[in-house]
Enzyme design. Sequence first.
Site, PDB file in Angstrom:
ATOM      1  N   ASP A  54       0.830  -1.268   0.122  1.00 33.80           N
ATOM      2  CA  ASP A  54       0.022   0.072  -0.003  1.00 33.80           C
ATOM      3  C   ASP A  54       0.682   1.108  -0.009  1.00 33.80           C
ATOM      4  O   ASP A  54       1.638   1.487   1.031  1.00 33.80           O
ATOM      5  CB  ASP A  54      -0.967   0.005   1.040  1.00 33.80           C
ATOM      6  CG  ASP A  54      -1.809   1.477   1.338  1.00 33.80           C
ATOM      7  OD1 ASP A  54      -2.943   0.842   0.872  1.00 33.80           O
ATOM      8  OD2 ASP A  54      -1.545   2.238   1.694  1.00 33.80           O
ATOM      9  N   TYR A  59       3.298   9.657  -0.286  1.00 34.21           N
ATOM     10  CA  TYR A  59       4.275   9.221   0.476  1.00 34.21           C
ATOM     11  C   TYR A  59       5.551   9.338   0.043  1.00 34.21           C
ATOM     12  O   TYR A  59       6.788   9.033   0.577  1.00 34.21           O
ATOM     13  CB  TYR A  59       4.137   7.563   0.616  1.00 34.21           C
ATOM     14  CG  TYR A  59       2.822   7.004   1.301  1.00 34.21           C
ATOM     15  CD1 TYR A  59       1.861   8.095   2.138  1.00 34.21           C
ATOM     16  CD2 TYR A  59       2.328   5.838   1.376  1.00 34.21           C
ATOM     17  CE1 TYR A  59       0.615   7.537   2.637  1.00 34.21           C
ATOM     18  CE2 TYR A  59       1.266   5.310   1.967  1.00 34.21           C
ATOM     19  CZ  TYR A  59       0.373   6.125   2.557  1.00 34.21           C
ATOM     20  OH  TYR A  59      -0.702   5.933   3.425  1.00 34.21           O
ATOM     21  N   LYS A  88      -2.675   5.879  -4.225  1.00 32.74           N
ATOM     22  CA  LYS A  88      -3.779   6.750  -3.820  1.00 32.74           C
ATOM     23  C   LYS A  88      -3.530   8.465  -4.217  1.00 32.74           C
ATOM     24  O   LYS A  88      -2.461   8.809  -4.553  1.00 32.74           O
ATOM     25  CB  LYS A  88      -4.190   7.221  -2.462  1.00 32.74           C
ATOM     26  CG  LYS A  88      -3.818   5.991  -1.461  1.00 32.74           C
ATOM     27  CD  LYS A  88      -3.960   5.766  -0.059  1.00 32.74           C
ATOM     28  CE  LYS A  88      -3.568   4.832   0.614  1.00 32.74           C
ATOM     29  NZ  LYS A  88      -2.374   4.552   0.841  1.00 32.74           N
ATOM     30  N   HIS A 121      -7.443   9.660  -2.029  1.00 30.82           N
ATOM     31  CA  HIS A 121      -6.907   9.590  -0.411  1.00 30.82           C
ATOM     32  C   HIS A 121      -7.749  10.261   0.520  1.00 30.82           C
ATOM     33  O   HIS A 121      -7.821   9.810   1.763  1.00 30.82           O
ATOM     34  CB  HIS A 121      -5.653  10.285  -0.796  1.00 30.82           C
ATOM     35  CG  HIS A 121      -4.613   9.799   0.265  1.00 30.82           C
ATOM     36  ND1 HIS A 121      -3.119   9.726   0.183  1.00 30.82           N
ATOM     37  CD2 HIS A 121      -4.787   9.503   1.701  1.00 30.82           C
ATOM     38  CE1 HIS A 121      -2.590   9.124   1.369  1.00 30.82           C
ATOM     39  NE2 HIS A 121      -3.530   9.031   2.030  1.00 30.82           N
TER      40      HIS A 121
END
Length: 292
Positions: A54, A59, A88, A121
Site C-alpha cells: 500500500d 508518501y 492513492k 486519498h
Amino acid sequence: MGGMTTSKPTNVPSVTLNDGTEMPQIGLGTWNLTGDDGARIIRDAIAMGYRHIDTASIYHNEEEVGRAIREAIAAGDVTREELFVTSKLWNDDQGEDRVPAAFQESLHRLGLEYLDLYLVHWPAPSLGKYLESYEAIARLQGLGVIQSIGVSNFYEEVLQELIDATGTAPAVNQVELHPGFSQAPLRQVHEELGILTGAWSPLGRGAILQDPVLDAVARDVGKTTAQVALRWEMQLGCSVIPKSTNRERLGKILEVTDFTLNSDQMAAISSLDEAEGFGRIFDDPRTYPSED
Ligand code: A2P
C-alpha cells in the site's frame, strides 16, 4: 539482493471485494519507507510473504516501491499477478482535469502497467472535488489500467453521495482504525453498502501496544499485542496495512492466521473505544484539510 532470496509461500487469507477481486487481507503499509532503506525493507517484505503493498503519491516512495517489486520479480520471488498494489490520489490532484495525469505519474513512478487498487486519498470536502475525482478514476478503470477503485477517509454522507451519483459502491474505504478506535458505526454502514473496511494505522502508531487489556489477551493466546490488534481487526472483517521498519516485527505480523480470538477477547478489545485516552489519533476527514 543478498540474504533473503527465497520467497515464502504466504498463508495470508484473501478477502473478496464487491467487484469480485481477491485482495490479500494483510498488506504492507509503506508510509515513511523511503530511499534505499525503504526499498530494501519493501523488497524483504515480499520475500517474507507480503503480497499486498500500500503506497500513495503523498508518501513520495512510489519509485522505491516499484524498484522493490521489480527486484522481487527479477529474483523469481513473485509475478506481477501475484502482487496486489494500491496507490492513492493526493488532494492537490483532485479534479477531473488533473486525475488522469496524476494517475499516469503514479504508474510511471511505480514502473507498472496497472494498479490493483486506486483510492481517492481524502474526501477533502473543502475542495468540493471528491465526486468528480472518483468519477474520473472510474473512467480510468474502464480503460483497464486499474482493477478496483475505492476511497479513503470517507464518511457516511460522502459515501452515500458517491453511490447516489454513480450507482455503485467503492470496493474499499480505507480509514483510521485500531484498538481504541474501532469505527463501529462506519463499519456498519460499509457492511450495508458492501464496502470493505480497510484499516490504516492498525497498530495505532505503536502507542496502543502497551495497553493492559491488549497485553492480557496477548498473554492468553501467546502472541504479541501487535499480533492481537491485527487479529482483532481481521476478525472484524477488515483488511490491515501494518508497517514496521524492523524485519523481525514485520515477519511476526504475518503470523496472525494461526490463532483465533474468542468472543470475550474480541469484546474486551472493542471496549477500549470507551476507555480514557483512546480514540482517533489523526485528522478528522470531515474537517481535513482545513480551509485556511
Ligand atoms: P517499528 O517500525 O519500530 O517496528 P501503524 O501501522 O499503526 O502506523 O504503526 C506503525 C508503528 O508500530 C511503527 O512505528 C512500528 O515501529 C510499530 N510497530 C510495528 N510492529 C510492532 C510490534 N510488533 N511491536 C511494537 N511496535 C510495533
